[in-house]
Design a protein around this motif. Structure first.
Motif, PDB file in Angstrom:
ATOM      1  N   LEU A   2       0.817  -1.212   0.000  1.00 29.52           N
ATOM      2  CA  LEU A   2       0.000   0.000   0.000  1.00 29.52           C
ATOM      3  C   LEU A   2       0.853   1.266   0.000  1.00 29.52           C
ATOM      4  O   LEU A   2       0.440   2.312  -0.511  1.00 29.52           O
ATOM      5  CB  LEU A   2      -0.925  -0.004   1.215  1.00 29.52           C
ATOM      6  CG  LEU A   2      -1.907   1.163   1.333  1.00 29.52           C
ATOM      7  CD1 LEU A   2      -2.901   1.150   0.171  1.00 29.52           C
ATOM      8  CD2 LEU A   2      -2.638   1.120   2.661  1.00 29.52           C
ATOM      9  N   LEU A   3       2.054   1.178   0.543  1.00 30.85           N
ATOM     10  CA  LEU A   3       2.922   2.345   0.651  1.00 30.85           C
ATOM     11  C   LEU A   3       3.169   3.015  -0.688  1.00 30.85           C
ATOM     12  O   LEU A   3       3.136   4.248  -0.798  1.00 30.85           O
ATOM     13  CB  LEU A   3       4.254   1.927   1.286  1.00 30.85           C
ATOM     14  CG  LEU A   3       5.327   3.013   1.410  1.00 30.85           C
ATOM     15  CD1 LEU A   3       4.861   4.146   2.308  1.00 30.85           C
ATOM     16  CD2 LEU A   3       6.634   2.405   1.945  1.00 30.85           C
ATOM     17  N   TYR A  15       2.246   1.476  15.309  1.00 29.46           N
ATOM     18  CA  TYR A  15       3.222   2.568  15.201  1.00 29.46           C
ATOM     19  C   TYR A  15       4.389   2.225  14.282  1.00 29.46           C
ATOM     20  O   TYR A  15       4.664   2.911  13.307  1.00 29.46           O
ATOM     21  CB  TYR A  15       3.746   2.920  16.600  1.00 29.46           C
ATOM     22  CG  TYR A  15       2.658   3.361  17.544  1.00 29.46           C
ATOM     23  CD1 TYR A  15       2.013   4.568  17.351  1.00 29.46           C
ATOM     24  CD2 TYR A  15       2.263   2.549  18.605  1.00 29.46           C
ATOM     25  CE1 TYR A  15       0.998   4.971  18.203  1.00 29.46           C
ATOM     26  CE2 TYR A  15       1.259   2.949  19.462  1.00 29.46           C
ATOM     27  CZ  TYR A  15       0.621   4.151  19.264  1.00 29.46           C
ATOM     28  OH  TYR A  15      -0.383   4.545  20.092  1.00 29.46           O
ATOM     29  N   ILE A  16       5.118   1.176  14.591  1.00 33.24           N
ATOM     30  CA  ILE A  16       6.271   0.802  13.768  1.00 33.24           C
ATOM     31  C   ILE A  16       5.815   0.388  12.379  1.00 33.24           C
ATOM     32  O   ILE A  16       6.452   0.711  11.368  1.00 33.24           O
ATOM     33  CB  ILE A  16       7.065  -0.342  14.445  1.00 33.24           C
ATOM     34  CG1 ILE A  16       7.631   0.138  15.773  1.00 33.24           C
ATOM     35  CG2 ILE A  16       8.183  -0.847  13.534  1.00 33.24           C
ATOM     36  CD1 ILE A  16       8.321  -0.946  16.590  1.00 33.24           C
ATOM     37  N   LEU A  17       4.678  -0.294  12.308  1.00 32.44           N
ATOM     38  CA  LEU A  17       4.142  -0.769  11.039  1.00 32.44           C
ATOM     39  C   LEU A  17       3.892   0.375  10.064  1.00 32.44           C
ATOM     40  O   LEU A  17       4.056   0.229   8.850  1.00 32.44           O
ATOM     41  CB  LEU A  17       2.836  -1.532  11.308  1.00 32.44           C
ATOM     42  CG  LEU A  17       2.178  -2.300  10.167  1.00 32.44           C
ATOM     43  CD1 LEU A  17       3.078  -3.422   9.667  1.00 32.44           C
ATOM     44  CD2 LEU A  17       0.836  -2.854  10.625  1.00 32.44           C
ATOM     45  N   PHE A  18       3.516   1.532  10.595  1.00 32.69           N
ATOM     46  CA  PHE A  18       3.113   2.652   9.739  1.00 32.69           C
ATOM     47  C   PHE A  18       4.128   3.788   9.678  1.00 32.69           C
ATOM     48  O   PHE A  18       3.817   4.867   9.185  1.00 32.69           O
ATOM     49  CB  PHE A  18       1.767   3.211  10.212  1.00 32.69           C
ATOM     50  CG  PHE A  18       0.663   2.190  10.235  1.00 32.69           C
ATOM     51  CD1 PHE A  18       0.558   1.245   9.226  1.00 32.69           C
ATOM     52  CD2 PHE A  18      -0.263   2.177  11.260  1.00 32.69           C
ATOM     53  CE1 PHE A  18      -0.452   0.300   9.247  1.00 32.69           C
ATOM     54  CE2 PHE A  18      -1.284   1.237  11.288  1.00 32.69           C
ATOM     55  CZ  PHE A  18      -1.389   0.295  10.280  1.00 32.69           C
ATOM     56  N   ASP A  19       5.327   3.557  10.174  1.00 29.51           N
ATOM     57  CA  ASP A  19       6.333   4.629  10.183  1.00 29.51           C
ATOM     58  C   ASP A  19       6.590   5.180   8.786  1.00 29.51           C
ATOM     59  O   ASP A  19       6.683   6.396   8.591  1.00 29.51           O
ATOM     60  CB  ASP A  19       7.646   4.121  10.795  1.00 29.51           C
ATOM     61  CG  ASP A  19       7.589   4.072  12.317  1.00 29.51           C
ATOM     62  OD1 ASP A  19       6.600   4.582  12.884  1.00 29.51           O
ATOM     63  OD2 ASP A  19       8.522   3.510  12.930  1.00 29.51           O
ATOM     64  N   ARG A  53      -1.455  13.285   5.375  1.00 25.07           N
ATOM     65  CA  ARG A  53      -2.533  12.362   4.984  1.00 25.07           C
ATOM     66  C   ARG A  53      -2.577  11.122   5.873  1.00 25.07           C
ATOM     67  O   ARG A  53      -3.248  10.153   5.555  1.00 25.07           O
ATOM     68  CB  ARG A  53      -2.350  11.946   3.510  1.00 25.07           C
ATOM     69  CG  ARG A  53      -2.571  13.079   2.537  1.00 25.07           C
ATOM     70  CD  ARG A  53      -2.555  12.617   1.092  1.00 25.07           C
ATOM     71  NE  ARG A  53      -1.200  12.452   0.566  1.00 25.07           N
ATOM     72  CZ  ARG A  53      -0.706  11.300   0.133  1.00 25.07           C
ATOM     73  NH1 ARG A  53      -1.439  10.201   0.200  1.00 25.07           N
ATOM     74  NH2 ARG A  53       0.520  11.228  -0.348  1.00 25.07           N
ATOM     75  N   PHE A  54      -1.875  11.181   6.977  1.00 24.12           N
ATOM     76  CA  PHE A  54      -1.861  10.082   7.941  1.00 24.12           C
ATOM     77  C   PHE A  54      -2.401  10.596   9.271  1.00 24.12           C
ATOM     78  O   PHE A  54      -1.844  11.520   9.866  1.00 24.12           O
ATOM     79  CB  PHE A  54      -0.434   9.558   8.115  1.00 24.12           C
ATOM     80  CG  PHE A  54      -0.338   8.423   9.105  1.00 24.12           C
ATOM     81  CD1 PHE A  54      -0.396   7.109   8.668  1.00 24.12           C
ATOM     82  CD2 PHE A  54      -0.195   8.678  10.465  1.00 24.12           C
ATOM     83  CE1 PHE A  54      -0.305   6.057   9.580  1.00 24.12           C
ATOM     84  CE2 PHE A  54      -0.102   7.638  11.384  1.00 24.12           C
ATOM     85  CZ  PHE A  54      -0.168   6.329  10.945  1.00 24.12           C
ATOM     86  N   TYR A  55      -3.494   9.999   9.731  1.00 25.81           N
ATOM     87  CA  TYR A  55      -4.122  10.455  10.970  1.00 25.81           C
ATOM     88  C   TYR A  55      -4.188   9.326  11.991  1.00 25.81           C
ATOM     89  O   TYR A  55      -4.695   8.240  11.701  1.00 25.81           O
ATOM     90  CB  TYR A  55      -5.562  10.927  10.716  1.00 25.81           C
ATOM     91  CG  TYR A  55      -5.716  12.072   9.751  1.00 25.81           C
ATOM     92  CD1 TYR A  55      -4.695  12.993   9.544  1.00 25.81           C
ATOM     93  CD2 TYR A  55      -6.902  12.252   9.057  1.00 25.81           C
ATOM     94  CE1 TYR A  55      -4.862  14.050   8.658  1.00 25.81           C
ATOM     95  CE2 TYR A  55      -7.079  13.300   8.179  1.00 25.81           C
ATOM     96  CZ  TYR A  55      -6.048  14.198   7.983  1.00 25.81           C
ATOM     97  OH  TYR A  55      -6.205  15.239   7.106  1.00 25.81           O
ATOM     98  N   ASN A  56      -3.671   9.586  13.176  1.00 24.35           N
ATOM     99  CA  ASN A  56      -3.891   8.689  14.309  1.00 24.35           C
ATOM    100  C   ASN A  56      -5.042   9.278  15.115  1.00 24.35           C
ATOM    101  O   ASN A  56      -4.871  10.281  15.812  1.00 24.35           O
ATOM    102  CB  ASN A  56      -2.629   8.558  15.164  1.00 24.35           C
ATOM    103  CG  ASN A  56      -2.834   7.617  16.348  1.00 24.35           C
ATOM    104  OD1 ASN A  56      -3.912   7.053  16.527  1.00 24.35           O
ATOM    105  ND2 ASN A  56      -1.805   7.457  17.153  1.00 24.35           N
ATOM    106  N   ILE A  57      -6.197   8.642  15.043  1.00 21.16           N
ATOM    107  CA  ILE A  57      -7.407   9.190  15.656  1.00 21.16           C
ATOM    108  C   ILE A  57      -7.481   8.854  17.135  1.00 21.16           C
ATOM    109  O   ILE A  57      -8.253   9.445  17.879  1.00 21.16           O
ATOM    110  CB  ILE A  57      -8.657   8.658  14.912  1.00 21.16           C
ATOM    111  CG1 ILE A  57      -8.533   8.943  13.404  1.00 21.16           C
ATOM    112  CG2 ILE A  57      -9.927   9.286  15.447  1.00 21.16           C
ATOM    113  CD1 ILE A  57      -8.333  10.403  13.053  1.00 21.16           C
TER     114      ILE A  57
END
Length: 305
Positions: free
Chosen positions: A9-10, A28-32, A41-45
């Motif tokens: 997806l990256l 967290y590490i998965l989405f670094d 365009r990256f949101y941690n809700i």
């Protein structure tokens, strides 16, 4: 599976400025790399799944392509009303990515079991439901899903799943995949149960039973043509799923078989309607419920007798 999916997806995320990614305080590490590629365009809700789905709805209504991620029961069950009314009701371009299908988070107990998610998502109008069987399929699905403009629920495992495919297969959303051809029984499986069904077919072969194994990665829309073909060529059909037997893969296949007046033997193999009071890792729990190769083999041979 998760690593393969988000690695694939990256590239899409980098290339398409209209693609957004939301997480419920997980990975967290998965989405670094995703976050580094486009932090705007990256949101941690946070631990607020209903709010996360609401934000996804708003972004999609503005023409964005949205991926929304959490552990499967948290994403599907806590935010079901918002998914139903916002995403499904408006047929929006939102991909709901649920990790930890079935017993993947078994040690955490009932709160983390994902045993009803497919049934819930299948019931929503216009919702596509896809369950890849290994990391290779997960990576292919990440690319294909971006081209899908309507709601989709993607059920992933966790980590460490075995590879079924040595090379990339022909993976098409909505088309089942025949992995093994036999003449006596057909085993239709999804997700983690595909690899175990292949092993069960090997045990059956030693007993003189020839089994076809179908990877039905898309639960909805299901490959009705393939199910119809199996009903005409096999006297016994079994479904295998790491999910409650009500409302999931088995129910979907049963509906198609009933409508085609199938008169052979049909059985659903999955989680029964009453859970046992057991907690442990995924492999332990699958064994408890007969969802390991030996258990699948035993259920099929007993039914054939």
């Amino acid at each position: 599976m998760r690593i393969a999916f988000f690695k694939s997806l990256l590239e899409t995320f980098k290339a398409d400025e209209d693609t957004y990614f939301l997480t419920g305080d997980l990975g967290y590490i998965l989405f670094d790399e995703l976050k580094a590629a486009a932090p705007e365009r990256f949101y941690n809700i946070g631990v607020a799944e209903a709010n996360m789905v609401g934000i996804s709805t708003g972004l999609a209504l503005c023409g964005k392509s949205v991926y929304c991620y959490s552990i499967a029961p948290f994403l599907v069950m806590r935010a079901y009303e918002q998914i139903r009314n916002g995403i499904a009701g408006n047929r929006l371009n939102v991909k709901l990515v649920g990790a930890g299908g079935g017993f993947a988070y078994g040690k955490e107990g009932l709160t983390h079991f994902a045993l009803e998610d497919i049934s819930l998502m299948r019931a929503l109008p216009g919702m596509t439901v896809v369950v890849p069987a290994d990391p290779v399929e997960a990576g292919l699905l990440a690319t294909q899903s971006h081209q899908w403009q309507t709601p989709m629920y993607i059920r992933l495992g966790k980590t460490g799943e075995k590879h079924i495919h040595e090379t990339p297969p022909e993976f098409i959303i909505g088309k089942g995949m025949t992995l093994l051809k036999g003449k006596d029984v057909a085993i239709i499986a999804a997700g983690t149960m595909v690899q175990r069904s292949l092993e069960a077919a090997g045990l059956l072969r030693k007993k003189g039973v020839s089994a076809s194994v179908i990877n039905m990665h898309t639960i909805k829309p299901m490959d009705a043509e393939l199910v119809q073909e199996l009903s005409q060529t096999h006297e016994a059909i079994f479904t295998v799923e790491e999910h409650n037997i009500n409302g999931g893969l088995g129910s979907a296949v049963a509906e198609l078989l009933a409508e085609s007046s199938y008169n052979g033997l049909f059985r659903r193999i999955g989680i029964p309607d009453e859970l046992k009071r057991e907690i442990g890792d995924g492999e332990y729990l699958r064994g408890i419920y007969g969802l390991n190769p030996e258990g699948i083999f035993n259920t099929i041979t007993k039914a054939l007798k």
